[in-house]
Design a protein around this motif. Sequence first.
Motif, PDB file in Angstrom:
ATOM      1  N   ALA A  76       0.855  -1.186   0.000  1.00 54.03           N
ATOM      2  CA  ALA A  76       0.000   0.000   0.000  1.00 54.03           C
ATOM      3  C   ALA A  76       0.889   1.233   0.000  1.00 54.03           C
ATOM      4  CB  ALA A  76      -0.913   0.002   1.221  1.00 54.03           C
ATOM      5  N   VAL A  77       0.430   2.261  -0.721  1.00 50.33           N
ATOM      6  CA  VAL A  77       1.127   3.546  -0.746  1.00 50.33           C
ATOM      7  C   VAL A  77       0.190   4.595  -0.180  1.00 50.33           C
ATOM      8  CG1 VAL A  77       2.194   5.313  -2.180  1.00 50.33           C
ATOM      9  CG2 VAL A  77       2.511   2.888  -2.750  1.00 50.33           C
ATOM     10  N   ILE A  78       0.711   5.391   0.740  1.00 45.19           N
ATOM     11  CA  ILE A  78      -0.062   6.503   1.291  1.00 45.19           C
ATOM     12  C   ILE A  78       0.598   7.797   0.833  1.00 45.19           C
ATOM     13  CG2 ILE A  78      -0.947   7.617   3.364  1.00 45.19           C
ATOM     14  CD1 ILE A  78      -0.721   4.959   4.808  1.00 45.19           C
ATOM     15  N   GLN A  79      -0.145   8.577   0.032  1.00 47.50           N
ATOM     16  CA  GLN A  79       0.375   9.862  -0.428  1.00 47.50           C
ATOM     17  C   GLN A  79      -0.006  10.908   0.610  1.00 47.50           C
ATOM     18  OE1 GLN A  79      -0.275   9.985  -5.041  1.00 47.50           O
ATOM     19  NE2 GLN A  79       1.813  10.407  -4.382  1.00 47.50           N
ATOM     20  N   VAL A  80       0.978  11.318   1.365  1.00 48.34           N
ATOM     21  CA  VAL A  80       0.737  12.195   2.505  1.00 48.34           C
ATOM     22  C   VAL A  80       1.972  13.033   2.764  1.00 48.34           C
ATOM     23  CG1 VAL A  80       1.536  10.493   4.199  1.00 48.34           C
ATOM     24  CG2 VAL A  80      -0.144  12.202   4.895  1.00 48.34           C
ATOM     25  N   GLY A  81       1.752  14.235   3.284  1.00 50.49           N
ATOM     26  CA  GLY A  81       2.846  15.103   3.692  1.00 50.49           C
ATOM     27  C   GLY A  81       2.528  15.680   5.052  1.00 50.49           C
ATOM     28  N   GLU A  82       3.261  16.690   5.455  1.00 52.59           N
ATOM     29  CA  GLU A  82       2.986  17.343   6.738  1.00 52.59           C
ATOM     30  C   GLU A  82       1.579  17.921   6.700  1.00 52.59           C
ATOM     31  OE1 GLU A  82       4.722  20.999   9.495  1.00 52.59           O
ATOM     32  OE2 GLU A  82       5.879  20.251   7.777  1.00 52.59           O
ATOM     33  N   ASN A  83       0.771  17.609   7.716  1.00 51.91           N
ATOM     34  CA  ASN A  83      -0.616  18.063   7.687  1.00 51.91           C
ATOM     35  C   ASN A  83      -1.170  18.188   9.104  1.00 51.91           C
ATOM     36  OD1 ASN A  83      -2.495  15.470   8.300  1.00 51.91           O
ATOM     37  ND2 ASN A  83      -0.656  14.825   7.205  1.00 51.91           N
ATOM     38  N   SER A  84      -2.306  18.877   9.213  1.00 49.81           N
ATOM     39  CA  SER A  84      -2.951  19.089  10.510  1.00 49.81           C
ATOM     40  C   SER A  84      -4.136  18.147  10.719  1.00 49.81           C
ATOM     41  CB  SER A  84      -3.441  20.544  10.611  1.00 49.81           C
ATOM     42  OG  SER A  84      -4.360  20.834   9.571  1.00 49.81           O
ATOM     43  N   TYR A  85      -4.327  17.202   9.795  1.00 49.22           N
ATOM     44  CA  TYR A  85      -5.469  16.291   9.868  1.00 49.22           C
ATOM     45  C   TYR A  85      -5.156  14.999  10.629  1.00 49.22           C
ATOM     46  CZ  TYR A  85      -6.653  19.291   5.895  1.00 49.22           C
ATOM     47  OH  TYR A  85      -6.873  20.366   5.079  1.00 49.22           O
TER      48      TYR A  85
END
Length: 309
Positions: free
Chosen positions: A258-267
Motif C-alpha cells: 500500500a502507498v499513502i500519499q501524505v505530507g505534513e498536515n494538521s489532519y
Amino acid sequence: MKKRNRSAMNRHRLQRVSKVGALWLLLCFLISGCGIQLGVEPAQGDAASPLPAGTKADGQLRVIFLDVGQGASQLLISPSGRTMLIDAGNNSEEQRMVDYLREYGVERIDIVVGTHPDADHIGGLDAVIDHYEVGAVYMPKIQANTKTFESLLQSIRDRGLKVKTAKSGLKLDWDEQVDVRLVAPVEQSDDSNNMSAVIKVAFGETSFLLTGDAERESEKAMLASGADVQADVLLVGHHGSTSSTSLSFLRKVSPKYAVIQVGENSYGHPKQEILDRLKKQNVQVYRNDRQGTIEVVSDGREIRITTER
C-alpha cells in the motif's frame, strides 16, 4: 489555498470567468456528451535510489507516486513508453510538477486524469496542461466553485481539449499491453470525495488500484457493482483518513503493498487506525512523507519497489 498568479494574461482571463453559472456552462461545454450522465518479488527500497530514468519503452510498467506533500499525484509510464498523469498535487506544487515531468523525460502526456476537484489533487494540473501536449483529459462529472477548478477548466479550453467523463465501466485506450479501467464513481454523489475516479491498472499478472479520495460510500458502491478491485498495490484512499479503506473493501482488494500519499498536515493523516488495519492484513506500507517519491515497477510477473530515501 489561494491560487498563485501565473501571469498577467491568466489574471485577466480569470476575471472574465464568472462564478457558478458560467463555470457550469464551461464545464458542460468541455465535457463531451454533457447530456449523458455522465509471483511478486519482495519490495526493494531500503536505500535511496536515482528514480528518474526517462519514458523510453522498456517493456515494463512504471507507476510513480510523486512526493507532492499533502496531496496526490501518480505518473504512469507504460511498457511502450506512453504516459498517464493522475492528479498533480496542490497549487503550490505547480513548478514541482513541471520539474518532475522534465526529470522523467516526459515530452507528451497521453492521458490526464483529475480524480476529483479538490485542490490538493488538481492544483498543479493547469500548469501541466499549459506546458505539455496532452492527448485526453478525464474528470468525473462534478464541479467546484473555486479558482483552482476555474483555472484548470480554462487551461483545458485554451489548449483546445475537451473533458471526457470519468465513470465506472470505462476502459481507457492507453497501451495495448495494459488494461486500464475505471471502477468508480459508480453512482452520482454531491460529495466530491465519493465522486473520485478510481482506476484499476492491470499488466500481466500484476495490478494496481488507484483510489483518489474515494470514501466508504464509494467503496461500498464498488463492491456492490461487482467490479474486480483486487490489486497487488493499493493507493490508500484519502491520504489514510478513517473515512476510507474500510475493512470489507481492504479485504476485497487484498493488496500486498500500500502507498499513502501524505505530507505534513494538521489532519492527523495517516490515521493510526488505518495503519493498524493495514498491518493486521499483512500489507507492507510505503509513505511519501517518510520515503519521498515511490516507484513501483512491474514486468508483468514481478513487482519491484524503489524509494527516493
